[in-house]
Design an enzyme around this catalytic site. Structure first.
Site, PDB file in Angstrom:
ATOM      1  N   GLU A  83       5.861   9.651   3.361  1.00 43.90           N
ATOM      2  CA  GLU A  83       5.750   8.988   4.553  1.00 43.90           C
ATOM      3  C   GLU A  83       6.074   7.581   4.459  1.00 43.90           C
ATOM      4  OE1 GLU A  83       2.289   9.915   7.229  1.00 43.90           O
ATOM      5  OE2 GLU A  83       1.678   9.091   5.680  1.00 43.90           O
ATOM      6  N   CYS A 117       9.856   0.345   5.353  1.00 40.26           N
ATOM      7  CA  CYS A 117       8.431   1.146   3.879  1.00 40.26           C
ATOM      8  C   CYS A 117       8.763   2.210   3.749  1.00 40.26           C
ATOM      9  CB  CYS A 117       7.476   0.021   4.312  1.00 40.26           C
ATOM     10  SG  CYS A 117       5.758   0.796   3.538  1.00 40.26           S
ATOM     11  N   CYS A 124       0.535   9.057  -5.499  1.00 38.46           N
ATOM     12  CA  CYS A 124      -0.007   8.320  -5.592  1.00 38.46           C
ATOM     13  C   CYS A 124      -0.934   9.147  -7.163  1.00 38.46           C
ATOM     14  CB  CYS A 124      -0.573   6.921  -5.678  1.00 38.46           C
ATOM     15  SG  CYS A 124      -0.248   6.024  -6.535  1.00 38.46           S
ATOM     16  N   CYS A 128      -6.353   3.233  -6.633  1.00 39.86           N
ATOM     17  CA  CYS A 128      -7.217   2.542  -5.556  1.00 39.86           C
ATOM     18  C   CYS A 128      -7.904   2.557  -5.089  1.00 39.86           C
ATOM     19  CB  CYS A 128      -6.137   1.714  -5.316  1.00 39.86           C
ATOM     20  SG  CYS A 128      -5.249   0.813  -6.651  1.00 39.86           S
ATOM     21  N   CYS A 131      -7.730   2.609  -0.995  1.00 41.85           N
ATOM     22  CA  CYS A 131      -5.754   2.805  -0.675  1.00 41.85           C
ATOM     23  C   CYS A 131      -5.814   4.541   0.622  1.00 41.85           C
ATOM     24  CB  CYS A 131      -5.181   2.487  -1.242  1.00 41.85           C
ATOM     25  SG  CYS A 131      -3.784   3.281  -0.991  1.00 41.85           S
ATOM     26  N   GLU A 190       3.155   4.163  -6.842  1.00 41.67           N
ATOM     27  CA  GLU A 190       3.811   3.691  -7.713  1.00 41.67           C
ATOM     28  C   GLU A 190       5.450   3.088  -8.076  1.00 41.67           C
ATOM     29  OE1 GLU A 190       2.281   0.914  -8.701  1.00 41.67           O
ATOM     30  OE2 GLU A 190       3.409   0.543  -9.633  1.00 41.67           O
ATOM     31  N   SER A 218       6.624  -3.459  -5.029  1.00 43.43           N
ATOM     32  CA  SER A 218       5.447  -3.870  -5.324  1.00 43.43           C
ATOM     33  C   SER A 218       3.935  -3.500  -5.927  1.00 43.43           C
ATOM     34  CB  SER A 218       4.792  -3.598  -3.534  1.00 43.43           C
ATOM     35  OG  SER A 218       3.421  -3.562  -3.530  1.00 43.43           O
ATOM     36  N   HIS A 243      -5.241  -8.102  -5.504  1.00 44.06           N
ATOM     37  CA  HIS A 243      -6.861  -8.081  -4.584  1.00 44.06           C
ATOM     38  C   HIS A 243      -7.699  -8.569  -5.100  1.00 44.06           C
ATOM     39  CE1 HIS A 243      -4.224  -5.573  -2.620  1.00 44.06           C
ATOM     40  NE2 HIS A 243      -4.126  -4.343  -3.597  1.00 44.06           N
ATOM     41  N   ASN A 323      -7.278  -2.637   6.360  1.00 48.73           N
ATOM     42  CA  ASN A 323      -6.716  -0.855   7.245  1.00 48.73           C
ATOM     43  C   ASN A 323      -7.777   0.114   6.852  1.00 48.73           C
ATOM     44  OD1 ASN A 323      -4.790  -1.857   8.628  1.00 48.73           O
ATOM     45  ND2 ASN A 323      -2.939  -2.138   7.031  1.00 48.73           N
ATOM     46  N   CYS A 366      -0.220  -0.425   5.622  1.00 49.27           N
ATOM     47  CA  CYS A 366      -1.001  -0.269   4.645  1.00 49.27           C
ATOM     48  C   CYS A 366      -1.861   0.024   3.943  1.00 49.27           C
ATOM     49  CB  CYS A 366      -0.903  -1.717   3.843  1.00 49.27           C
ATOM     50  SG  CYS A 366      -0.454  -2.702   4.497  1.00 49.27           S
TER      51      CYS A 366
HETATM   52  N1  SAH Z   1       1.279   1.438  -5.201  1.00 51.41           N
HETATM   53  C1  SAH Z   1       2.305   0.043  -5.139  1.00 51.41           C
HETATM   54  C2  SAH Z   1       2.816   0.197  -3.920  1.00 51.41           C
HETATM   55  C3  SAH Z   1       2.079   0.795  -2.800  1.00 51.41           C
HETATM   56  S1  SAH Z   1       2.168  -0.528  -1.964  1.00 51.41           S
HETATM   57  C4  SAH Z   1       0.972  -1.201  -4.707  1.00 51.41           C
HETATM   58  O1  SAH Z   1       0.233  -0.934  -4.998  1.00 51.41           O
HETATM   59  O2  SAH Z   1       2.373  -2.177  -4.626  1.00 51.41           O
HETATM   60  C5  SAH Z   1       0.634  -0.315  -0.965  1.00 51.41           C
HETATM   61  C6  SAH Z   1       0.472  -1.339  -0.221  1.00 51.41           C
HETATM   62  O3  SAH Z   1      -0.795  -1.778   0.440  1.00 51.41           O
HETATM   63  C7  SAH Z   1      -0.498  -3.098  -1.459  1.00 51.41           C
HETATM   64  O4  SAH Z   1      -1.208  -4.710  -1.621  1.00 51.41           O
HETATM   65  C8  SAH Z   1      -1.968  -1.961  -1.376  1.00 51.41           C
HETATM   66  O5  SAH Z   1      -3.108  -3.479  -1.973  1.00 51.41           O
HETATM   67  C9  SAH Z   1      -2.308  -2.241   0.468  1.00 51.41           C
HETATM   68  N2  SAH Z   1      -2.950  -0.890   0.781  1.00 51.41           N
HETATM   69  C10 SAH Z   1      -3.529  -0.433   0.218  1.00 51.41           C
HETATM   70  N3  SAH Z   1      -4.305   0.215   0.841  1.00 51.41           N
HETATM   71  C11 SAH Z   1      -4.903  -0.512   1.901  1.00 51.41           C
HETATM   72  C12 SAH Z   1      -5.949  -0.888   3.131  1.00 51.41           C
HETATM   73  N4  SAH Z   1      -6.295   0.635   3.286  1.00 51.41           N
HETATM   74  N5  SAH Z   1      -5.310  -1.576   3.947  1.00 51.41           N
HETATM   75  C13 SAH Z   1      -4.144  -2.375   3.540  1.00 51.41           C
HETATM   76  N6  SAH Z   1      -3.369  -2.655   2.710  1.00 51.41           N
HETATM   77  C14 SAH Z   1      -3.507  -1.262   1.592  1.00 51.41           C
END
Ligand code: SAH
Length: 377
Positions: A83, A117, A124, A128, A131, A190, A218, A243, A323, A366
């Site tokens: 996406e 984006c 991935c 985490c 996510c 990532e 990122s 985080h 989110n 995100c």
């Molecule tokens: N793997 C990389 C690139 C993906 S970025 C990274 O983690 O940086 C995705 C961004 O959205 C990251 O900062 C992640 O922590 C954030 N993110 C992931 N899940 C989220 C959620 N449920 N609500 C808000 N931000 C989120």
């Protein structure tokens, strides 16, 4: 568009070299297909259409949010879902105060920020806990063309929108949709685990109008990637998904912290700043009762404060409202806790912003990019 294939196709057809450049110029400028490339002989256009897919991605679904955000769900040629999201920000009001460095007399269409984006992987491999992408199966790294084609897709969307605006309307509102201005690698995956292809795509983005300085990679804190980016010739920006400011909590939220602990990751980011003299963005998703307490803001300021240089912070924090995701066992922090957290950081000299939430009604925000159910079959 696969530029290597384009070159091979050109050579095999015995066409002069400049043909490939012409095709790319049209494509980067938002042409909708080969048929629009009117300075190419018809026979060449037809041959290209028959031999070289215009995009390596197939659009499966597209969703429009009320705030103008567009989410596209694609499949690769081998059926992998991914996406990407286009975020449109409103142009500043005509009579409004110009922001620093922004001149009032600049044409208005140049000012509306358009940010994309993009994904670097299908799924991935990292897990985490907050996510949505982390919950779906990892597919594979995306190729240079698959990354670039996400940007080209939205370039075409914006070009169509521009063509659709009747000239009457343009003159009355004075606002044309701007081409895309920014790119963030914050979609699925990532980027540091696929850095060669990510950089290969970044090399081409300026042709679409997206400069390296407005392109951000990122990472979860994959140290070899941070070091490689610091060594890269491209002046790209770095964002770190942090985080949590203590090792134990961070390992709980992001198991990758066991491999690359917070302390070493921050050290690597400091190294990036020393090499590139570019501020590093810190992303911090606000989880109620988990990482949003006052003491935790102070701990974060301490961790980052060690990185200040001559009183200027080398980090800039971006607080992200959480989110909700399908798998999520978390609740997002309320507005007031976010504001208090921000105030605590700023009182310690750490520049802090709160991210605008975009496209929440279409699961484009995100961490909501999961794609599994709809693209899988
Ligand atoms: N793997 C990389 C690139 C993906 S970025 C990274 O983690 O940086 C995705 C961004 O959205 C990251 O900062 C992640 O922590 C954030 N993110 C992931 N899940 C989220 C959620 N449920 N609500 C808000 N931000 C989120």
């Amino acid at each position: 568009m696969d530029l290597q294939q384009l070159e091979l196709t050109r050579a095999a057809a015995g066409q002069p070299r400049f043909r490939a450049r012409q095709v790319w110029e049209w494509t980067a400028a938002g042409a909708q297909g080969y048929e629009e490339m009117t300075n190419l002989p018809l026979a060449v256009r037809e041959q290209l259409a028959a031999q070289l897919p215009f995009s390596s991605l197939e659009l499966r679904e597209q969703h429009h949010a009320r705030d103008g955000t567009v989410k596209a769900l694609f499949a690769t040629a081998d059926g992998r879902p991914l996406e990407a999201v286009l975020m449109r920000y409103r142009e500043p009001r005509a009579g409004g105060t110009p922001r620093r460095g922004e001149q009032r007399e600049r044409p208005r269409q140049a000012r509306g920020r358009r940010s994309i984006c993009v994904s670097s992987q299908s799924g991935c491999p990292l897990t985490c806990t907050f996510c949505a992408t982390g919950q779906m199966r990892f597919g594979r790294n995306l190729t240079v063309s698959e990354i670039l084609d996400q940007a080209l897709y939205f370039r075409r969307v914006e070009e169509l929108a521009r063509r659709d605006i009747p000239s009457r309307q343009v003159s009355s509102s004075g606002a044309l949709p701007a081409p895309i201005t920014h790119c963030v690698f914050m979609g699925m995956g990532e980027p540091m685990l696929n850095l060669d292809n990510v950089l290969g795509a970044c090399e081409r983005l300026p042709d679409l109008g997206i400069t390296h300085r407005r392109t951000t990679i990122s990472t979860v804190g994959w140290i070899p990637g941070i070091e490689a980016l610091a060594d890269s010739e491209l002046p790209l920006r770095l964002a770190l998904s942090l985080h949590a400011a203590d090792e134990a909590l961070r390992s709980e939220l992001m198991p990758v912290n066991e491999r690359y602990p917070l302390r070493e990751v921050i050290e690597a980011c400091r190294g990036f700043y020393t090499r590139r003299r570019r501020r590093v963005f810190i992303e911090y998703v606000m989880l109620a009762g988990v990482n949003d307490r006052y003491e935790q803001a102070l701990a974060l300021a301490r961790v980052l404060g060690d990185g200040s240089e001559h009183g200027r912070s080398i980090f800039k924090v971006n607080l992200i409202p959480y989110n909700p995701t399908a798998a999520g066992a978390y609740r997002g922090s309320g507005r007031e806790s976010i504001a208090a957290f921000r105030a605590a950081l700023e009182s310690r000299g750490i520049p802090t912003t709160v991210r605008l939430t975009r496209g929440r009604d279409i699961d484009a925000a995100c961490g909501q990019l999961a794609a599994s159910t709809r693209a899988g079959g």
